[in-house]
Design a protein around this motif. Structure first.
Motif, PDB file in Angstrom:
ATOM      1  N   ALA A 161      47.007  74.554  36.678  1.00  0.00           N
ATOM      2  CA  ALA A 161      47.103  73.287  37.418  1.00  0.00           C
ATOM      3  C   ALA A 161      46.873  73.523  38.906  1.00  0.00           C
ATOM      4  N   LYS A 162      46.380  72.495  39.580  1.00  0.00           N
ATOM      5  CA  LYS A 162      46.150  72.555  41.011  1.00  0.00           C
ATOM      6  C   LYS A 162      46.709  71.274  41.652  1.00  0.00           C
ATOM      7  N   ALA A 163      47.265  71.435  42.846  1.00  0.00           N
ATOM      8  CA  ALA A 163      47.824  70.274  43.543  1.00  0.00           C
ATOM      9  C   ALA A 163      46.763  69.206  43.764  1.00  0.00           C
ATOM     10  N   GLU A 164      45.534  69.613  43.992  1.00  0.00           N
ATOM     11  CA  GLU A 164      44.466  68.644  44.220  1.00  0.00           C
ATOM     12  C   GLU A 164      44.273  67.724  43.015  1.00  0.00           C
ATOM     13  N   THR A 165      44.310  68.305  41.805  1.00  0.00           N
ATOM     14  CA  THR A 165      44.178  67.513  40.580  1.00  0.00           C
ATOM     15  C   THR A 165      45.389  66.612  40.381  1.00  0.00           C
ATOM     16  N   LEU A 166      46.586  67.180  40.640  1.00  0.00           N
ATOM     17  CA  LEU A 166      47.804  66.382  40.506  1.00  0.00           C
ATOM     18  C   LEU A 166      47.807  65.226  41.503  1.00  0.00           C
ATOM     19  N   ASP A 167      47.350  65.492  42.712  1.00  0.00           N
ATOM     20  CA  ASP A 167      47.314  64.434  43.729  1.00  0.00           C
ATOM     21  C   ASP A 167      46.498  63.229  43.250  1.00  0.00           C
ATOM     22  N   ALA A 168      45.353  63.511  42.622  1.00  0.00           N
ATOM     23  CA  ALA A 168      44.501  62.417  42.144  1.00  0.00           C
ATOM     24  C   ALA A 168      45.197  61.636  41.035  1.00  0.00           C
ATOM     25  N   MET A 169      45.835  62.358  40.109  1.00  0.00           N
ATOM     26  CA  MET A 169      46.545  61.695  39.014  1.00  0.00           C
ATOM     27  C   MET A 169      47.714  60.881  39.546  1.00  0.00           C
ATOM     28  N   TYR A 411      57.494  67.481  36.016  1.00  0.00           N
ATOM     29  CA  TYR A 411      58.244  66.379  35.410  1.00  0.00           C
ATOM     30  C   TYR A 411      57.352  65.154  35.228  1.00  0.00           C
ATOM     31  N   THR A 412      56.621  64.796  36.275  1.00  0.00           N
ATOM     32  CA  THR A 412      55.733  63.644  36.147  1.00  0.00           C
ATOM     33  C   THR A 412      54.553  63.980  35.244  1.00  0.00           C
ATOM     34  N   LEU A 413      54.029  65.198  35.347  1.00  0.00           N
ATOM     35  CA  LEU A 413      52.957  65.608  34.446  1.00  0.00           C
ATOM     36  C   LEU A 413      53.438  65.525  33.003  1.00  0.00           C
ATOM     37  N   GLY A 414      54.683  65.897  32.757  1.00  0.00           N
ATOM     38  CA  GLY A 414      55.246  65.785  31.410  1.00  0.00           C
ATOM     39  C   GLY A 414      55.316  64.350  30.936  1.00  0.00           C
ATOM     40  N   ASN A 415      55.644  63.420  31.833  1.00  0.00           N
ATOM     41  CA  ASN A 415      55.643  62.010  31.467  1.00  0.00           C
ATOM     42  C   ASN A 415      54.249  61.525  31.116  1.00  0.00           C
ATOM     43  N   VAL A 416      53.262  61.994  31.869  1.00  0.00           N
ATOM     44  CA  VAL A 416      51.870  61.648  31.562  1.00  0.00           C
ATOM     45  C   VAL A 416      51.485  62.187  30.188  1.00  0.00           C
ATOM     46  N   TYR A 417      51.802  63.448  29.936  1.00  0.00           N
ATOM     47  CA  TYR A 417      51.524  64.035  28.621  1.00  0.00           C
ATOM     48  C   TYR A 417      52.249  63.265  27.513  1.00  0.00           C
ATOM     49  N   ALA A 418      53.500  62.875  27.772  1.00  0.00           N
ATOM     50  CA  ALA A 418      54.270  62.136  26.765  1.00  0.00           C
ATOM     51  C   ALA A 418      53.610  60.809  26.436  1.00  0.00           C
ATOM     52  N   GLY A 419      53.063  60.139  27.452  1.00  0.00           N
ATOM     53  CA  GLY A 419      52.348  58.890  27.203  1.00  0.00           C
ATOM     54  C   GLY A 419      51.166  59.105  26.279  1.00  0.00           C
ATOM     55  N   CYS A 420      50.430  60.181  26.495  1.00  0.00           N
ATOM     56  CA  CYS A 420      49.278  60.502  25.641  1.00  0.00           C
ATOM     57  C   CYS A 420      49.735  60.812  24.219  1.00  0.00           C
ATOM     58  N   LEU A 421      50.787  61.617  24.099  1.00  0.00           N
ATOM     59  CA  LEU A 421      51.284  62.011  22.783  1.00  0.00           C
ATOM     60  C   LEU A 421      51.863  60.819  22.022  1.00  0.00           C
ATOM     61  N   ASN A 422      52.573  59.943  22.722  1.00  0.00           N
ATOM     62  CA  ASN A 422      53.139  58.765  22.068  1.00  0.00           C
ATOM     63  C   ASN A 422      52.053  57.881  21.493  1.00  0.00           C
ATOM     64  N   GLU A 472      41.446  64.170  26.605  1.00  0.00           N
ATOM     65  CA  GLU A 472      41.950  64.833  27.799  1.00  0.00           C
ATOM     66  C   GLU A 472      43.127  64.037  28.368  1.00  0.00           C
ATOM     67  N   PRO A 473      44.110  64.711  28.945  1.00  0.00           N
ATOM     68  CA  PRO A 473      45.267  64.011  29.511  1.00  0.00           C
ATOM     69  C   PRO A 473      44.873  63.007  30.589  1.00  0.00           C
ATOM     70  N   SER A 474      45.535  61.862  30.571  1.00  0.00           N
ATOM     71  CA  SER A 474      45.290  60.799  31.537  1.00  0.00           C
ATOM     72  C   SER A 474      46.578  60.017  31.735  1.00  0.00           C
TER      73      SER A 474
END
Length: 492
Positions: A161-169, A411-422, A472-474
């Motif tokens: 992971a990179k902060a730049e990618t997280l910043d965009a998300m 933590y927020t990335l995990g919430n994003v992943y959880a949305g995809c998985l749900n 892909e995660p979104s």
């Protein structure tokens, strides 16, 4: 020779992983049972263990074995990938620095807990300053090929992971959360639970709920701690909880959250035990499990209907609203200070605050002495009201005291992943709510075990999410879920 090298490498690694589990148990004991007067000695014990582990992880023979070993299959290739990554990072950090970090963070954890109890920020800041200094030194040692210091730390918790990618998300997610929160807060607030709820009864019910979600008590245990957490892997996975007589949801939902972490660890393929693959893929993927258990399943109308019946049986109908009112109380969007108690809409706003502040600390743009004021200013700007006391502000989380810089965005990335998985789970198991309403979470937990949990670290974080969901995660599925759920709850 390559087969011999691989076998010798894995034998060495197995002992290293076993010692790491022992070190983890020392941390668990420090949070749950260790006498207060043992803090200084425990710091020396933790430093000694870190010295042993660092020596094993940087043993020159590991480099020789890696050079000679050849993978016979995909699993062995994943083993070598993880060891190679760990070896390279460990070799960049001087042993004295690793030991000093272990010693200082063990001491800092106790100082934080006491400062939090006494609402005394000044008592914590000197040792936090040491932790930040050591974290900066560690980041500088780890950074390669122009990597930012923050990204070097982030890689420990979310490889690749990179902060730049997280910043965009996060930039795409934040305005959606702010807008939804604004619409909700214009509506009447549902009633909260009132009254007193026996802590011992809360604990008993929390244990029943954990087992209902698949937690194997024969390979785990539940204890109390200041900050709920999960510790261990394989055959020994422990969780902690806390209780508040006025708020049983604090106990119940923190337990469900930690159960998600624990069930992930318990579900990893047994063949991966005490190997580099024998634990969760990353903290973001880990958080996706705990948040999915806690929120998309645990705060659904189906689950709260079942939980309502359990609480009525233990606390009496007079202490609780009806099932519909109970569902609304569980999902109540309200003012609050504590990240772990925040509703689904506002939770990630708490995380993004910490993410921005810790990046500034690591970069040297924010001095530790200015941290409390920066926190309070940012909180008031984001939430519209002032922090009332340090334990509701800068002292509420344990993470910085133990040097977990780069952890919060997961933590927020995990919430994003959880949305995809749900989204994928609901497609695969369209009648899931009917089972959950009966207290049977197995259709969900079985799907997660089969499609994600059993793989451990075999696949990289984004890859394991993409394999499970087919995309892909979104942040889009999380936004859609929140808007649909809270739009219905609040008649938006």
């Amino acid at each position: 020779m390559s087969n011999v090298a691989y076998a010798e490498l894995m034998a060495h690694q197995r002992e290293t992983e076993a010692l790491a589990q022992v070190a983890g148990r020392l941390g668990w004991d420090q949070e749950t049972m260790m006498p207060r007067g043992a803090a200084d000695q425990r710091a020396e014990e933790m430093a000694a263990m870190e010295g042993v582990l660092h020596a094993r992880r940087t043993d020159p023979r590991v480099g020789d074995w890696l050079e000679a070993a050849e993978a016979a299959d995909e699993t062995q290739e994943a083993m070598l990938r993880e060891i190679r990554h760990s070896y390279a990072r460990s070799c960049r950090v001087p042993a004295a620095l690793a030991q000093e970090m272990a010693r200082v963070t063990s001491r800092a954890q106790g100082i934080w807990a006491e400062a939090r109890g006494n609402e005394d920020v000044a008592a914590f800041l000197p040792v936090l300053d040491e932790v930040v200094r050591l974290s900066r030194e560690t980041a500088a040692a780890l950074a390669v090929d122009g990597q930012s210091h923050y990204d070097a730390l982030l890689d420990d918790y979310e490889p690749g992971a990179k902060a730049e990618t997280l910043d965009a998300m996060f930039a795409a997610l934040r305005p959606e959360l702010v807008a939804l929160r604004g619409e909700i807060l214009e509506k009447p607030e549902p009633a909260a639970l009132t009254g007193a709820f026996d802590p011992d009864v809360q604990v008993a019910l929390a244990e029943e709920v954990a087992v209902a979600f698949g937690y194997d008590m024969a390979r785990g245990r539940i204890d109390k701690a200041v900050h709920p957490f999960c510790s261990g892997s394989g055959q020994d996975v422990r969780i902690t909880m806390r209780t508040d007589p006025a708020d049983p949801f604090n106990c119940l939902y923190s337990t469900i959250h930690e159960t998600g972490h624990a069930c992930y660890e318990q579900a990893v393929d047994a063949e991966y035990g005490l190997t580099p693959l024998g634990q969760g893929a990353s903290m973001g993927v880990h958080e996706s499990q705990s948040r999915l258990y806690e929120n998309q399943i645990g705060r659904s109308a189906a689950f709260t209907g079942w939980l309502h019946g359990k609480m009525v049986a233990r606390f009496g109908a007079d202490a609780l609203p009806d099932a519909e009112g109970f569902y609304k109380a569980v999902n109540r969007v309200q003012r609050g200070y504590i990240r772990t108690e925040a509703d689904e809409v506002q939770y990630n706003m708490h995380v993004l605050l910490r993410y921005d502040l810790e990046r500034a600390l690591v970069a040297g743009d924010l001095a530790v002495g200015d941290l409390e004021a920066a926190w309070n200013d940012r909180f008031e700007a984001d939430f519209g009201y002032a922090v009332d006391k340090p334990s509701n502000g800068v002292l509420q989380d344990v993470h910085w005291s133990v040097g977990l810089f780069g952890y919060f965005p997961t933590y927020t990335l995990g919430n994003v992943y959880a949305g995809c998985l749900n989204e994928a789970l609901r497609t695969a198991v369209p009648d899931l709510d009917a089972s959950v309403a009966q207290g049977d979470m197995s259709p969900a937990t079985d799907w997660l075990r089969e499609n994600l949990q059993r793989y451990g670290k075999r696949y990289l974080p984004r890859d394991v999410i993409a394999r499970a969901t087919g995309a892909e995660p979104s942040e889009a599925p999380l936004v859609a879920y929140l808007r649909a759920k809270f739009g219905a709850l609040y008649d938006l």
